[in-house]
Design a protein around this motif. Structure first.
Motif, PDB file in Angstrom:
ATOM      1  N   VAL A  49      51.888  35.383  38.462  1.00  0.00           N
ATOM      2  CA  VAL A  49      50.622  35.188  39.187  1.00  0.00           C
ATOM      3  C   VAL A  49      49.441  35.502  38.270  1.00  0.00           C
ATOM      4  O   VAL A  49      48.421  34.811  38.308  1.00  0.00           O
ATOM      5  N   ALA A  50      49.604  36.535  37.433  1.00  0.00           N
ATOM      6  CA  ALA A  50      48.524  36.890  36.502  1.00  0.00           C
ATOM      7  C   ALA A  50      48.225  35.734  35.554  1.00  0.00           C
ATOM      8  O   ALA A  50      47.081  35.545  35.138  1.00  0.00           O
ATOM      9  N   LEU A  99      48.031  32.785  36.314  1.00  0.00           N
ATOM     10  CA  LEU A  99      47.187  31.810  37.020  1.00  0.00           C
ATOM     11  C   LEU A  99      45.739  32.273  37.141  1.00  0.00           C
ATOM     12  O   LEU A  99      44.872  31.519  37.538  1.00  0.00           O
ATOM     13  N   THR A 100      45.500  33.545  36.859  1.00  0.00           N
ATOM     14  CA  THR A 100      44.175  34.126  37.103  1.00  0.00           C
ATOM     15  C   THR A 100      43.293  34.024  35.850  1.00  0.00           C
ATOM     16  O   THR A 100      43.795  33.694  34.771  1.00  0.00           O
ATOM     17  N   MET A 155      40.336  35.926  42.511  1.00  0.00           N
ATOM     18  CA  MET A 155      40.154  35.713  41.076  1.00  0.00           C
ATOM     19  C   MET A 155      39.339  36.849  40.446  1.00  0.00           C
ATOM     20  O   MET A 155      39.636  37.293  39.336  1.00  0.00           O
ATOM     21  N   TRP A 159      41.512  40.092  40.236  1.00  0.00           N
ATOM     22  CA  TRP A 159      42.584  39.978  39.233  1.00  0.00           C
ATOM     23  C   TRP A 159      42.019  39.923  37.828  1.00  0.00           C
ATOM     24  O   TRP A 159      42.676  40.353  36.883  1.00  0.00           O
ATOM     25  N   ARG A 214      41.438  43.493  37.122  1.00  0.00           N
ATOM     26  CA  ARG A 214      42.713  44.191  36.994  1.00  0.00           C
ATOM     27  C   ARG A 214      43.199  44.144  35.546  1.00  0.00           C
ATOM     28  O   ARG A 214      43.852  45.074  35.075  1.00  0.00           O
ATOM     29  N   GLU A 215      42.838  43.083  34.832  1.00  0.00           N
ATOM     30  CA  GLU A 215      43.254  42.971  33.425  1.00  0.00           C
ATOM     31  C   GLU A 215      42.684  44.108  32.578  1.00  0.00           C
ATOM     32  O   GLU A 215      43.286  44.494  31.582  1.00  0.00           O
ATOM     33  N   ARG A 252      52.617  46.275  29.542  1.00  0.00           N
ATOM     34  CA  ARG A 252      51.696  46.003  30.634  1.00  0.00           C
ATOM     35  C   ARG A 252      52.213  46.479  31.988  1.00  0.00           C
ATOM     36  O   ARG A 252      51.449  46.934  32.817  1.00  0.00           O
TER      37      ARG A 252
END
Lengths: 141, 400
Positions: free
Chosen positions: A32-33, A35-36, B124, B127, B130-131, B144
Motif C-alpha cells: 500500500v505504501a 501506492l502513496t 495520501m 501516508w 508516515r514516511e 522499515r
C-alpha cells in the motif's frame, strides 16, 4: 493491429489485486505504501483494484495458509486471462519463519503458478516497484 | 425479510482475510458473525521449537504493524524469567522505538479511516507523513517495518548524536502536520458528519465486552497499561491518557490524534533525558522453570504474552493475546443496528490486525457444517475418551 493495441494497453495499465494469504501485514502495508505519494506506482499506470475480475496482476503476500488455499485458487480462476502473479516477500516465496508450521503450505507457488518473486522480509516499496517493472519487461520481450 | 451477506475473505474493504456474515433487514444489520482462521499460521506451536533468541524474530512476525509491540512484550517476559534487567539506555531506546511505532501506526490508521470515509486526499497526506517516521525508524534500526532492535537484555543498536538531532528535526515537521490533521479531523464538516454517531459503543458495553486500546478510551474509559501498570520506563515519563466521550468513530479518531501529540512529547522527553552507558547486558541461554505474564500497551490496545519455561533454551508455551482479539466482541456490538455502508468504517475503527489475532481453534463438523470452539481441556477429555478403549502398555520404559 488489435493484438498490438491490446499488448500496448496491457503494458501501460497493469491493474493489480492485492491478496493476503496469511502474511503478517508488513508486506501488505509496504504494498500500500508503494501506492502513496513517496513511491507512487500510479505513474506506471498501476491501479489497485478491488475485485479479481478487474485485475491483470495478483500481488500475493503471505505463506499460503491451509484455509486460504481454496480461496486462493478460486481468486486465481476468477482473474481474466492473461493473468500474472507476483509473490511478494520471503513468506510468499518459501514460507520464511513460518516454514514448517502445521497450517502453512510454504509459498504461493505451492498453490498457483508464480511469474515474479520479490524477496525481502518485508519487501521495501522500491522492491515492489522493481518487481512490477521486471514483470512489464518480461511482457515486452 | 432477512438476508445474509458475506463479506470477505477477499474484499476491497479488508486488507487482510477475514470473513463477516451479516444478517440484514433492508439496509440495517440485525446480526453479525465473524469467521476467522484465514490467517492462522500455527505460530505458538512453532515458538516451542525455537530458542529464546530465535523467538524474538518469530514474535516480530506475528504482525507487521505492531511488530515491536510483540517483541517488546515477549522480551519483557523473558527478561523476567531470566532475572535480568536491561540497562537504562537500552530501555530508553527500546521504548523510543515503541513510541515511534505508535506514531506510524496511528498515522497509518488515520489514512485508512480517511480512505474508508471516502476522503482519499487525507489518506495520501497521512501516508506521506508516515514516511517521515519510517525514515526515522530506518535510521535507528536499519529496517522499515521489522526493526529487529530488541534482544534479550536490551537493544541491538545504539543512537548517536546525529540520529538524535535527525529525530528531533523530523518531529517538528510531524507535530506541525498533526496539528493540521487535528484541525481537519474535528472541523471538516463532511468528514465529521461521516464519522459522528457511527459505531456507537456505550461506556458500559465497552467495559462489559472487554474492549481495549483507543476503542475503550473513545468510550470515556481511561484505560492504558502504561498508566495502570507501568512497565519499563513509563513510571518516570510524564504523559496523559487521552480519552473521548462521544463513543463513536469520531471519538476514536480524536483519541488517536491526541495520542500522536502525547507520543511526540514522550519521544522528546526520552531523547532529551537519554542516559549514557551500555545498551544491553549479556543474557543466559536458559531460563529456570517458571511462568510469566507480560503486558504491553500496543498501538491497538493491551497486548498480553504468557510465557512458560521449563529450564531448557526453548519456551514450553507461548500464548499471545493480541489487542484485536479483545475488540472483536465489541465490534459485533457496534455493527448491530448499523447500516451496511458503515461496515468498513466501523470495522476499520478498531484498527483490526487480523494476523495478530488468529489464535483460536474452531472445529467444524465436515458433514453438518456445525462449528464449535473447543477448549484445551475439552480436547484432552475427547482424546482420553477416544483412547480409553485402547490396550495400554503398563510399566513401559521411557525410550530416552
Amino acid at each position: 493491429m488489435l493484438t498490438k493495441l491490446t499488448h500496448w494497453s496491457r503494458l501501460k495499465s497493469p491493474w493489480i489485486l492485492h491478496l493476503n494469504t496469511g502474511a503478517c501485514n508488513a508486506c501488505d502495508i509496504e504494498v500500500v505504501a508503494a501506492l502513496t505519494p513517496r513511491f507512487d506506482v500510479e505513474r506506471f499506470g498501476i491501479l489497485l483494484k478491488a475485485t479479481p475480475r478487474h485485475a491483470d496482476v495478483i500481488v500475493c503476500t503471505g505463506p499460503a495458509t491451509r484455509q486460504m488455499k481454496d480461496r486462493l485458487i478460486r481468486i486465481y480462476e476468477q482473474t481474466p486471462d492473461p493473468k500474472f502473479v507476483i509473490a511478494v516477500g520471503a513468506c510468499a516465496m518459501s514460507g520464511c519463519v513460518y516454514r514448517g508450521a502445521y497450517n502453512v503450505l510454504g509459498g504461493i507457488d505451492q498453490v498457483i503458478p508464480v511469474d515474479v518473486y520479490v524477496p525481502g522480509c518485508p519487501v521495501r516499496p522500491d522492491a515492489v516497484i522493481d518487481g512490477v517493472v521486471k514483470l512489464l519487461n518480461k511482457l515486452k520481450g | 425479510m432477512k438476508f445474509q451477506i458475506p463479506i470477505g475473505p477477499q474484499h476491497p474493504a479488508l486488507k487482510e482475510p477475514i470473513s463477516l456474515r451479516m444478517t440484514v433487514e433492508g439496509e440495517i444489520i440485525r446480526d453479525a458473525d465473524l469467521r476467522l482462521g484465514y490467517n492462522h499460521r500455527g505460530l505458538e506451536k512453532l515458538a516451542e521449537q525455537k530458542t529464546w533468541i530465535q523467538n524474538i524474530y518469530l514474535t516480530e512476525r506475528i504482525c507487521g504493524i505492531c511488530s515491536h509491540s510483540h517483541t517488546t512484550c515477549y522480551v519483557q517476559g523473558v527478561e523476567k524469567l531470566m532475572e535480568i534487567e536491561p540497562p537504562k539506555r537500552g530501555q530508553y531506546i527500546r521504548y523510543l522505538v515503541s513510541e515511534l511505532e505508535r506514531v506510524h501506526s496511528h498515522l497509518l490508521w488515520l489514512g485508512v479511516a480517511g480512505h474508508e470515509a471516502g476522503f482519499d486526499s487525507f489518506f495520501m497526506y497521512t501516508w506521506r507523513d508516515r514516511e517521515i517516521v519510517m525514515d526515522i525508524l530506518e535510521t535507528i534500526s536499519g529496517n522499515r517495518v521489522h526493526y529487529g532492535i530488541n534482544t534479550i537484555g536490551g537493544v541491538r543498536r545504539d543512537l548517536d548524536e546525529q540520529q538524535v538531532k535527525h529525530i528531533l528535526d523530523s518531529l517538528a515537521i510531524l507535530r506541525e502536520r498533526s496539528e493540521y490533521y487535528q484541525h481537519l479531523g474535528t472541523n471538516e464538516p463532511s468528514f465529521v458528519a461521516r464519522l459522528a454517531g457511527v459505531g456507537y459503543l456505550s461506556r458500559e458495553d465497552a467495559i462489559a465486552l472487554c474492549a481495549v486500546g483507543p476503542t475503550v478510551r473513545a468510550s470515556g474509559v481511561p484505560m492504558d497499561v502504561r498508566k495502570d501498570d507501568p512497565y519499563g520506563i513509563y513510571g518516570e515519563v510524564p504523559f496523559e491518557v487521552c480519552t473521548a466521550d462521544t463513543c463513536d468513530v469520531l471519538g476514536r479518531t480524536v483519541v488517536r490524534i491526541k495520542e500522536l501529540f502525547q507520543c511526540y512529547n514522550i519521544i522528546e522527553y526520552l531523547l532529551k533525558n537519554l542516559p549514557s552507558g551500555p545498551v544491553a547486558v549479556r543474557a543466559p541461554r536458559r531460563a529456570k522453570p517458571n511462568e510469566v505474564v507480560s503486558r504491553y500497551e500496543a498501538p491497538r490496545g493491551e497486548n498480553i504474552h504468557y510465557i512458560k519455561s521449563n529450564g531448557t533454551d526453548k519456551p514450553e508455551r507461548l500464548k499471545v493475546r493480541a489487542p484485536t482479539l479483545g475488540n472483536y466482541a465489541a465490534t459485533i456490538k457496534m455493527l448491530k443496528n448499523g447500516f451496511i455502508a458503515d461496515v468498513p468504517l466501523i470495522f476499520a475503527a478498531i484498527d483490526p490486525c487480523i494476523c495478530c489475532a488468529e489464535r483460536a481453534v474452531a472445529l467444524v463438523d465436515a458433514r453438518s457444517g456445525q462449528e464449535r470452539i473447543i477448549s484445551m481441556n475439552a480436547l484432552k477429555k475427547l482424546s482420553r475418551q477416544v483412547s480409553a478403549g485402547n490396550a495400554r502398555k503398563r510399566e513401559a520404559e521411557w525410550p530416552l
